[in-house]
Design a protein around this motif. Structure first.
Motif, short mmCIF file in Angstrom:
data_model
loop_
_atom_site.label_atom_id
_atom_site.label_comp_id
_atom_site.label_asym_id
_atom_site.label_seq_id
_atom_site.Cartn_x
_atom_site.Cartn_y
_atom_site.Cartn_z
N UNK A 38 32.22 45.98 50.28
CA UNK A 38 32.80 45.74 48.96
C UNK A 38 34.31 45.69 49.11
N UNK A 39 34.89 44.58 48.67
CA UNK A 39 36.32 44.34 48.86
C UNK A 39 36.98 44.11 47.50
N UNK A 40 38.11 44.76 47.30
CA UNK A 40 38.88 44.62 46.05
C UNK A 40 40.23 44.01 46.37
N UNK A 41 40.63 43.00 45.58
CA UNK A 41 41.87 42.26 45.80
C UNK A 41 42.80 42.44 44.61
N UNK A 42 44.08 42.68 44.90
CA UNK A 42 45.14 42.69 43.91
C UNK A 42 46.04 41.50 44.23
N UNK A 43 46.21 40.61 43.27
CA UNK A 43 47.03 39.41 43.48
C UNK A 43 48.51 39.75 43.56
N UNK A 44 49.24 38.96 44.36
CA UNK A 44 50.69 39.12 44.44
C UNK A 44 51.32 38.78 43.10
N UNK A 89 42.29 46.18 39.84
CA UNK A 89 42.16 45.05 40.76
C UNK A 89 41.98 43.75 39.97
N UNK A 90 42.10 42.63 40.64
CA UNK A 90 41.97 41.33 39.97
C UNK A 90 40.67 40.61 40.30
N UNK A 91 40.20 40.73 41.55
CA UNK A 91 38.97 40.07 41.98
C UNK A 91 38.27 41.00 42.97
N UNK A 92 36.93 40.99 42.94
CA UNK A 92 36.18 41.77 43.93
C UNK A 92 35.11 40.88 44.56
N UNK A 93 34.69 41.31 45.73
CA UNK A 93 33.60 40.64 46.44
C UNK A 93 32.68 41.73 46.96
N UNK A 94 31.39 41.52 46.80
CA UNK A 94 30.40 42.44 47.33
C UNK A 94 29.45 41.64 48.20
N UNK A 95 29.29 42.07 49.44
CA UNK A 95 28.39 41.40 50.37
C UNK A 95 27.38 42.40 50.91
N UNK A 96 26.20 41.89 51.23
CA UNK A 96 25.17 42.69 51.88
C UNK A 96 24.83 42.02 53.20
N UNK A 97 24.77 42.83 54.25
CA UNK A 97 24.40 42.38 55.59
C UNK A 97 23.21 43.21 56.06
N UNK A 98 22.38 42.63 56.91
CA UNK A 98 21.24 43.38 57.45
C UNK A 98 21.69 44.51 58.38
#
Length: 134
Positions: A38-44, A89-98
């Motif tokens: 899970x990644x959280x991004x803050x824009x410049x 935060x401004x945008x997040x991404x959540x990924x699942x891997x095996x």
């Protein structure tokens, strides 16, 4: 006539229809050992037109990486403001891997590297939370 949940389930079973319940929940349950990234991004420059949309579009290109089992891209939800909720935060991404090894392959994948090259100048801060399902 009022029919409760049990009544609907009984009617569905009588008609030979599959009944969704605990079996469906068990089938959708995460597998032990899967990795969540899970990644959280803050824009410049959060006020600059198009930056958020460019980042979101860039994140969605990561779907082309075969090791990713699930990818969700989101923005802060308009939920109740509480002391335990960080919606800065401004945008997040959540990924699942095996596996953790699959996540490592994702890091080195050309599509991921291209994403960092094309979108890396958009963010001022990134925070990553990696966990393993237990």
């Amino acid at each position: 006539m009022i029919v409760n949940r049990r009544g609907w389930m009984g009617l569905g079973a009588a008609l030979g229809l599959p009944v969704l319940g605990s079996h469906a929940a068990a089938a959708a349950a995460p597998r032990q050992g899967q990795m969540v990234h899970h990644v959280f991004f803050w824009l410049k420059e959060p006020g600059r037109a198009g930056d958020r949309e460019k980042l979101i579009a860039g994140l969605k290109t990561l779907r082309a990486i075969p090791e990713i089992r699930e990818l969700r891209v989101g923005v802060p939800a308009p939920t109740e403001q509480r002391s335990v909720v960080d919606s800065s935060y401004h945008v997040s991404e959540l990924m699942v891997f095996d596996t953790v090894a699959d996540q490592a392959r994702y890091q080195d994948h050309p599509v991921h590297k291209r994403f960092v090259e094309t979108c890396g100048d958009l963010w001022a801060r990134v925070v990553v939370y990696d966990s393993i399902d237990v």
